[in-house]
Design a protein around this motif. Structure first.
Motif, short mmCIF file in Angstrom:
data_model
loop_
_atom_site.label_atom_id
_atom_site.label_comp_id
_atom_site.label_asym_id
_atom_site.label_seq_id
_atom_site.Cartn_x
_atom_site.Cartn_y
_atom_site.Cartn_z
N UNK A 289 -4.47 41.34 24.40
CA UNK A 289 -3.54 41.77 24.10
C UNK A 289 -2.35 42.18 23.31
N UNK A 290 -2.47 41.01 22.58
CA UNK A 290 -1.77 40.84 20.69
C UNK A 290 -2.59 42.22 19.96
N UNK A 291 -3.78 42.28 20.45
CA UNK A 291 -4.36 43.17 18.83
C UNK A 291 -4.45 44.54 19.41
N UNK B 170 7.29 45.14 21.89
CA UNK B 170 7.26 43.74 21.86
C UNK B 170 6.54 42.55 21.06
N UNK B 171 6.51 41.90 20.35
CA UNK B 171 6.59 40.89 19.33
C UNK B 171 6.64 39.00 20.89
N UNK B 172 4.96 39.15 21.18
CA UNK B 172 5.04 38.10 22.24
C UNK B 172 4.59 36.95 20.93
N UNK C 86 5.12 32.63 28.05
CA UNK C 86 5.19 33.16 27.19
C UNK C 86 6.93 33.76 27.19
N UNK C 87 7.22 34.02 25.90
CA UNK C 87 8.00 34.64 25.94
C UNK C 87 7.69 36.40 24.74
N UNK D 215 16.30 43.79 23.86
CA UNK D 215 15.80 43.32 24.71
C UNK D 215 14.42 41.66 24.93
N UNK D 216 14.09 40.98 25.55
CA UNK D 216 13.67 40.34 25.66
C UNK D 216 13.43 39.65 27.02
N UNK D 217 12.54 38.48 27.36
CA UNK D 217 11.36 37.32 27.74
C UNK D 217 11.44 36.31 27.33
#
Length: 113
Positions: free
Chosen positions: A15-17, A60-62, A78-79, A85-87
């Protein structure tokens, strides 16, 4: 066969890559995803669920804050941040069988500003 830890770590790395499409091999063909925006099923559901998060948050950056594994079960806190915008409260839970995710629950709140 992969362990739950191996499966979830592969899922998170993919997911990140590379995104949802590159992550489909971690999901059972009959995956059920329970989320605040509805129930998603199968690989098409995985892609639709990812598209919904992208629609709400954008690129986004997770940050994966906590990962817990116990047998067939996993939990992730996770954030994420993107363009105002942010989580802050992202939380996923997983059930893994035979090296594939068969159930995932997802919770997050997108905050603007």
């Amino acid at each position: 066969m992969r362990t739950t830890t191996e499966t979830i770590h592969d899922h998170l790395g993919a997911r990140l890559s590379a995104g949802a499409e590159a992550d489909l091999h971690n999901y059972d063909a009959d995956i059920v995803m329970l989320t605040g925006s509805g129930i998603y099923r199968g690989h098409d559901g995985v892609k639709a669920c990812a598209a919904e998060l992208d629609r709400l948050l954008g690129t986004a950056v997770f940050v994966y804050r906590e990962t817990l594994i116990d047998g067939d079960y996993g939990f992730l806190e996770w954030t994420a941040e993107a363009d105002g915008r942010r989580v802050l409260d992202g939380a996923d839970s997983f059930v893994v069988r035979d090296g594939r995710i068969v159930l995932q629950t997802i919770h997050y709140t997108v905050i603007s500003g």
